[in-house]
Write a protein that holds these residues in place. Structure first.
Motif, mmCIF file in Angstrom:
data_model
loop_
_atom_site.group_PDB
_atom_site.id
_atom_site.type_symbol
_atom_site.label_atom_id
_atom_site.label_comp_id
_atom_site.label_asym_id
_atom_site.label_seq_id
_atom_site.Cartn_x
_atom_site.Cartn_y
_atom_site.Cartn_z
ATOM 1 N N PHE A 35 0.829 -1.218 0.000
ATOM 2 C CA PHE A 35 0.000 0.000 0.000
ATOM 3 C C PHE A 35 0.859 1.261 0.000
ATOM 4 C CE2 PHE A 35 0.132 1.078 4.693
ATOM 5 C CZ PHE A 35 0.877 -0.016 5.114
ATOM 6 N N ASN A 36 0.179 2.408 -0.025
ATOM 7 C CA ASN A 36 0.801 3.744 0.059
ATOM 8 C C ASN A 36 1.986 3.905 -0.895
ATOM 9 O OD1 ASN A 36 -1.139 4.022 1.967
ATOM 10 N ND2 ASN A 36 0.212 4.509 3.669
ATOM 11 N N ALA A 37 1.711 3.713 -2.179
ATOM 12 C CA ALA A 37 2.766 3.766 -3.201
ATOM 13 C C ALA A 37 2.879 5.149 -3.829
ATOM 14 C CB ALA A 37 2.446 2.743 -4.297
ATOM 15 N N PHE A 50 6.437 1.006 -3.806
ATOM 16 C CA PHE A 50 5.366 0.759 -2.823
ATOM 17 C C PHE A 50 5.920 0.327 -1.474
ATOM 18 C CE2 PHE A 50 6.108 -3.056 -5.350
ATOM 19 C CZ PHE A 50 6.326 -4.016 -4.380
ATOM 20 N N ARG A 51 5.057 0.388 -0.496
ATOM 21 C CA ARG A 51 5.389 -0.069 0.859
ATOM 22 C C ARG A 51 4.910 -1.509 1.023
ATOM 23 N NH1 ARG A 51 2.984 2.869 6.258
ATOM 24 N NH2 ARG A 51 3.129 1.073 7.652
ATOM 25 N N ASN A 52 5.803 -2.379 1.501
ATOM 26 C CA ASN A 52 5.469 -3.780 1.705
ATOM 27 C C ASN A 52 5.639 -4.118 3.186
ATOM 28 O OD1 ASN A 52 5.155 -6.650 0.977
ATOM 29 N ND2 ASN A 52 7.313 -6.794 1.553
ATOM 30 N N PHE A 289 -6.126 -4.352 7.224
ATOM 31 C CA PHE A 289 -5.476 -4.001 8.482
ATOM 32 C C PHE A 289 -6.251 -2.896 9.204
ATOM 33 C CE2 PHE A 289 -1.324 -1.841 10.128
ATOM 34 C CZ PHE A 289 -1.623 -2.217 11.413
ATOM 35 N N ARG A 290 -6.394 -1.739 8.520
ATOM 36 C CA ARG A 290 -7.155 -0.616 9.090
ATOM 37 C C ARG A 290 -8.142 -0.142 8.039
ATOM 38 N NH1 ARG A 290 -1.897 2.453 11.507
ATOM 39 N NH2 ARG A 290 -1.859 1.397 13.511
ATOM 40 N N GLN A 291 -9.414 -0.462 8.262
ATOM 41 C CA GLN A 291 -10.410 -0.158 7.236
ATOM 42 C C GLN A 291 -10.719 1.344 7.213
ATOM 43 O OE1 GLN A 291 -13.021 -2.852 9.079
ATOM 44 N NE2 GLN A 291 -11.888 -4.605 8.320
HETATM 45 C C1 BMA Z 1 -0.529 7.317 9.027
HETATM 46 C C2 BMA Z 1 0.670 6.708 8.298
HETATM 47 C C3 BMA Z 1 0.227 5.968 7.052
HETATM 48 C C4 BMA Z 1 -0.992 5.088 7.305
HETATM 49 C C5 BMA Z 1 -2.051 5.827 8.073
HETATM 50 C C6 BMA Z 1 -3.245 4.973 8.461
HETATM 51 O O1 BMA Z 1 -0.167 7.848 10.279
HETATM 52 O O2 BMA Z 1 1.322 5.820 9.175
HETATM 53 O O3 BMA Z 1 1.288 5.168 6.648
HETATM 54 O O4 BMA Z 1 -1.515 4.699 6.059
HETATM 55 O O5 BMA Z 1 -1.499 6.357 9.262
HETATM 56 O O6 BMA Z 1 -2.874 3.892 9.282
#
Ligand code: BMA
Length: 346
Positions: A35-37, A50-52, A289-291
């Protein structure tokens, strides 16, 4: 702290793909969350950095707070949509980072890419012993070697570089963390290493669809009407409980869009008071993980006016949505949050 509208929707003209474009299942190495690419077009290909995250399980996370490890990977595609080929190595391996930095830097994460004068640069967040620091790094044309050239003082992250010098200087947006306030600032540099003339762009205290922090999204894209750029905006609701792996997750992340002045990029000229990308698809709201986390990191303007938005969803998947550049500009101009500020003040 106010409660934001319970339901937030994406802009009506935004088209999301029906599934993520890159996930852990596509990885040739250990992976749980991709995610977060950052994404760019470079030498005729689309490059995604990207982040793995890997190396834990939802159970271990919940019971022991066992955090995932993080590495940075690279994928290449001919069309920026599908056929992503993941390079077989980690561009940055945070086990090595920890050792090489004398245990000072725990990990680099959330990469963004900007091509400036034909050369690729990364912006990264670094978790260090002394807090989160924003970093700028060079990367070679084959995306095999990274060299960090500049690190901010703590606490700062979500840096993005503009793709060209403005009035002779490099420009970046960044997000210092000052107590409960998280604001977007703009800084300038003669050499990408030394940064100053820092100016406030946007504070989080009066913004729509957030009652909490904000931060820059993808590197800005130049249009006739200004620098078009995304940001993420968070709202907190104490009544939210179990979410994904988290027992208590009160945050929701949404993407917004604004136009910055072409000559003075620290000045917002228009900002849509409604979201650009909100969590709606099942893999954005019910999985992972976090919706309810939408985290924009890449934005590409195609010659035909299509804009591709790359965003992390649920801290688990990398996704793509598209829109026409004129619709995006009209959205900012016709729903300008700044007009409302003037009316409210009078
Ligand atoms: C933020 C960062 C991001 C993450 C987001 C939601 O503080 O750490 O990398 O996507 O929280 O968890």
């Amino acid at each position: 702290m106010g409660i934001v509208t319970p339901i937030l929707k994406s802009a009506p003209f935004l088209k999301k793909l029906d599934k993520p474009i890159l996930t852990a299942a596509d990885m040739p190495y250990e992976s749980m969350l991709v995610f977060n690419a950052g994404v760019t077009k470079f030498k005729g290909k689309y490059i995604m950095v990207f982040r793995n995250d890997y190396g834990t399980t939802p159970e271990r996370y919940v019971v022991e707070r066992h955090m995932p490890g993080t590495s940075i990977g690279v994928a290449v595609s001919d069309n920026g949509v599908d056929g992503w080929k993941v390079l077989p190595y980690h561009l940055m391996d945070n086990h090595k980072t920890l050792e090489e930095s004398g245990r000072e830097i725990r990990r680099f994460y959330d990469p963004r890419i900007t091509i400036i004068e034909g050369k690729p640069y990364l912006c990264l967040a670094a978790d260090t012993k002394h807090g989160v620091r924003g970093c700028i790094a060079t990367v070679d044309d084959d995306f095999t070697k990274v060299n960090v050239i500049s690190m901010s003082v703590p606490n700062n992250r979500n840096m993005v570089l503009f793709p060209e010098k403005i009035n002779g200087r490099y420009v970046r947006l960044e997000r210092p963390m000052m107590g409960e306030y998280h604001e977007i600032w703009c800084s300038f540099s003669p050499d990408l290493i030394h940064w100053g003339d820092s100016t406030l762009v946007l504070d989080d205290r009066t913004m729509p669809f957030t009652n909490s922090k904000i931060g820059p999204g993808a590197p800005p894209v130049k249009t006739e009407k200004g620098w078009l750029t995304t940001f993420h905006a968070v709202d907190v609701d104490d009544s939210r409980g179990k979410n994904g792996w988290e027992n208590h997750w009160k945050l929701r992340y949404t993407a917004g869009i604004m136009l910055l002045d072409l000559e003075n990029p620290a000045k917002i000229t228009h900002m849509a008071k409604y979201p650009l990308i909100a969590a709606e698809k099942p893999y954005e709201t019910d999985e992972g993980f976090r919706q309810n986390v939408i985290f924009p990191g890449g934005m590409i303007l195609e010659d035909n006016g299509e804009v591709k938005f790359y965003y992390g969803a649920s801290d688990t998947y990398e996704c793509l949505a598209t829109a026409n550049v004129n619709d995006l500009i009209d959205y900012c101009i016709n729903n300008n949050w700044l007009d409302e500020q003037v009316i409210n003040r009078s």
